[in-house]
Design an enzyme around this catalytic site. Structure first.
Site, PDB file in Angstrom:
ATOM      1  N   LEU A 139       0.860  -1.177   0.000  1.00  0.00           N
ATOM      2  CA  LEU A 139       0.000   0.000   0.000  1.00  0.00           C
ATOM      3  C   LEU A 139       0.897   1.227   0.000  1.00  0.00           C
ATOM      4  O   LEU A 139       1.943   1.231   0.648  1.00  0.00           O
ATOM      5  CB  LEU A 139      -0.915   0.029   1.231  1.00  0.00           C
ATOM      6  CG  LEU A 139      -1.957  -1.088   1.373  1.00  0.00           C
ATOM      7  CD1 LEU A 139      -2.704  -0.936   2.701  1.00  0.00           C
ATOM      8  CD2 LEU A 139      -2.941  -1.080   0.213  1.00  0.00           C
ATOM      9  N   ASP A 140       0.480   2.270  -0.711  1.00  0.00           N
ATOM     10  CA  ASP A 140       1.232   3.525  -0.686  1.00  0.00           C
ATOM     11  C   ASP A 140       1.303   4.061   0.737  1.00  0.00           C
ATOM     12  O   ASP A 140       0.457   3.746   1.584  1.00  0.00           O
ATOM     13  CB  ASP A 140       0.558   4.575  -1.564  1.00  0.00           C
ATOM     14  CG  ASP A 140       0.489   4.172  -3.021  1.00  0.00           C
ATOM     15  OD1 ASP A 140       1.330   3.356  -3.438  1.00  0.00           O
ATOM     16  OD2 ASP A 140      -0.406   4.665  -3.726  1.00  0.00           O
ATOM     17  N   ARG A 141       2.289   4.895   0.989  1.00  0.00           N
ATOM     18  CA  ARG A 141       2.478   5.448   2.337  1.00  0.00           C
ATOM     19  C   ARG A 141       1.200   6.103   2.859  1.00  0.00           C
ATOM     20  O   ARG A 141       0.821   5.907   4.013  1.00  0.00           O
ATOM     21  CB  ARG A 141       3.621   6.473   2.318  1.00  0.00           C
ATOM     22  CG  ARG A 141       3.874   7.117   3.678  1.00  0.00           C
ATOM     23  CD  ARG A 141       4.941   8.184   3.590  1.00  0.00           C
ATOM     24  NE  ARG A 141       4.525   9.283   2.727  1.00  0.00           N
ATOM     25  CZ  ARG A 141       5.303  10.328   2.431  1.00  0.00           C
ATOM     26  NH1 ARG A 141       6.530  10.402   2.907  1.00  0.00           N
ATOM     27  NH2 ARG A 141       4.848  11.290   1.653  1.00  0.00           N
ATOM     28  N   ARG A 239      -4.988   5.209  -8.417  1.00  0.00           N
ATOM     29  CA  ARG A 239      -4.795   6.640  -8.581  1.00  0.00           C
ATOM     30  C   ARG A 239      -4.555   7.007 -10.041  1.00  0.00           C
ATOM     31  O   ARG A 239      -5.082   8.010 -10.542  1.00  0.00           O
ATOM     32  CB  ARG A 239      -3.626   7.094  -7.704  1.00  0.00           C
ATOM     33  CG  ARG A 239      -3.872   6.844  -6.217  1.00  0.00           C
ATOM     34  CD  ARG A 239      -2.573   6.854  -5.415  1.00  0.00           C
ATOM     35  NE  ARG A 239      -1.933   8.160  -5.452  1.00  0.00           N
ATOM     36  CZ  ARG A 239      -0.657   8.352  -5.115  1.00  0.00           C
ATOM     37  NH1 ARG A 239       0.093   7.314  -4.722  1.00  0.00           N
ATOM     38  NH2 ARG A 239      -0.143   9.564  -5.167  1.00  0.00           N
TER      39      ARG A 239
END
Length: 328
Positions: A139-141, A239
């Protein structure tokens, strides 16, 4: 595992012509990357001869494999907050907080999910030749929510294969700018490095195939609350695909900064207030379902929106119920 493990197998008739690395990955339940590493280190023999990973096996060949004990990582265990939703001897499911990086890297040498897991799981047997947890997907930060982590080589192999077979279900909750043309749609568009800015991803010709399924949950004045399901798992996929549709994620400072400024009238005023209230990219991994790599039992987990995002949704619903924003 503190000593070298040695395995010996005989190639069966139905395995004739199979690549060596594929056969060993399947028979030993190790990743193909790990098998290829062992081959390159000279730890795999076919009829007592060192071999190539692409060797095509023949019935009756005797394959010997030597698996050394895992090497320690330089990453240090850290006692960090960790929301463990489920854990057994093979794996654990974590509800990652926004702001936590998954892997140590340049700029983030510690304070990561891996550091927290090394502290939490004190008896890791090692994955890929290293004493580390097996991060199956990332998962992205600034994305919160659920991810599964393998504790054993076998579990890592099984979960990775399930991801490739697209039997792991990952459902995200997000808010995007504007209104989609349909209540449900599928984006099938290849993703690769953005040729104009290499630190970003984009829909590009020749990229890797990426599939995202989108469903509208709630339509708001200048934005929508969506459920998004991943068919593949490319970097920044949700995104990038939503930006490609012209409806970037609210709060996304990379793929949609300042989007609300392009709106007019009351919609712009409402959008600016929404943007002010969203503290980060509005993206949360809400549902995770997969078959357990050992038992085959289907497991399903859900994580509600964390307070920072849940408060935004509550504000929107309250203002719409009160009619405080007119007909925007």
């Amino acid at each position: 595992m503190s000593e070298v493990t040695r395995r010996s197998l005989l190639v069966e008739a139905e395995e004739e012509g199979e690549r060596l690395d594929r056969l060993l990955s399947r028979r030993l339940e190790l990743s193909r990357n790990r098998i290829q590493q062992l081959v390159s280190e000279g730890r795999v023999w076919v009829d007592d001869q060192e071999c190539r990973k692409a060797h095509r096996v023949s019935p009756g060949e005797r394959i010997r494999v030597e698996v050394p004990p895992p090497r320690p990582l330089s990453d240090r265990p850290q006692d960090l907050p960790l929301d463990v939703v489920y854990e057994d001897e093979d794996l654990l499911v974590v509800n990652k907080a926004a702001g936590m990086v998954v892997h140590p890297a340049r700029g983030h040498p510690d304070g990561t999910l891996v550091n927290a897991l090394l502290h939490h799981v004190g008896d890791l047997p090692g994955i890929g030749g290293r004493l580390r947890p097996g991060i199956v997907h990332r998962l992205d930060r600034d994305t919160s929510g659920l991810l599964v982590v393998a504790k054993t080589e076998e579990a890592h192999h099984g979960l990775s294969e399930a991801l490739r077979a697209r039997t792991v279900r990952r459902l995200y909750r997000t808010v995007t700018w504007g209104h989609l043309p349909r209540e449900e749609l599928t984006v099938d568009a290849p993703i690769g490095r953005d040729p104009s800015e290499r630190t970003r991803m984009a829909v590009v010709e020749g990229g890797r195939r990426a599939i995202t399924r989108v469903r509208v949950r709630e339509r708001w004045p200048a934005a929508e609350l969506l459920d998004v399901a991943l068919g593949t798992g490319r970097t920044h996929q949700i995104r990038v695909h939503l930006r490609h549709l012209g409806h970037p994620v609210v709060g996304d400072g990379v793929y949609g900064p300042g989007w609300e400024r392009g709106m007019g009238g009351e919609a712009r005023r409402w959008a600016q207030e929404l943007a002010r209230r969203v503290p980060r990219q509005f993206l949360h991994a809400a549902t995770l379902a997969f078959s357990h790599p050992r038992s085959g039992e289907r497991l399903r987990f859900q994580a509600p929106l964390p307070p920072d995002l849940a408060g935004v949704v509550a504000w929107v619903r309250e203002t719409l119920d009160e009619g405080g924003w007119g007909d925007v």
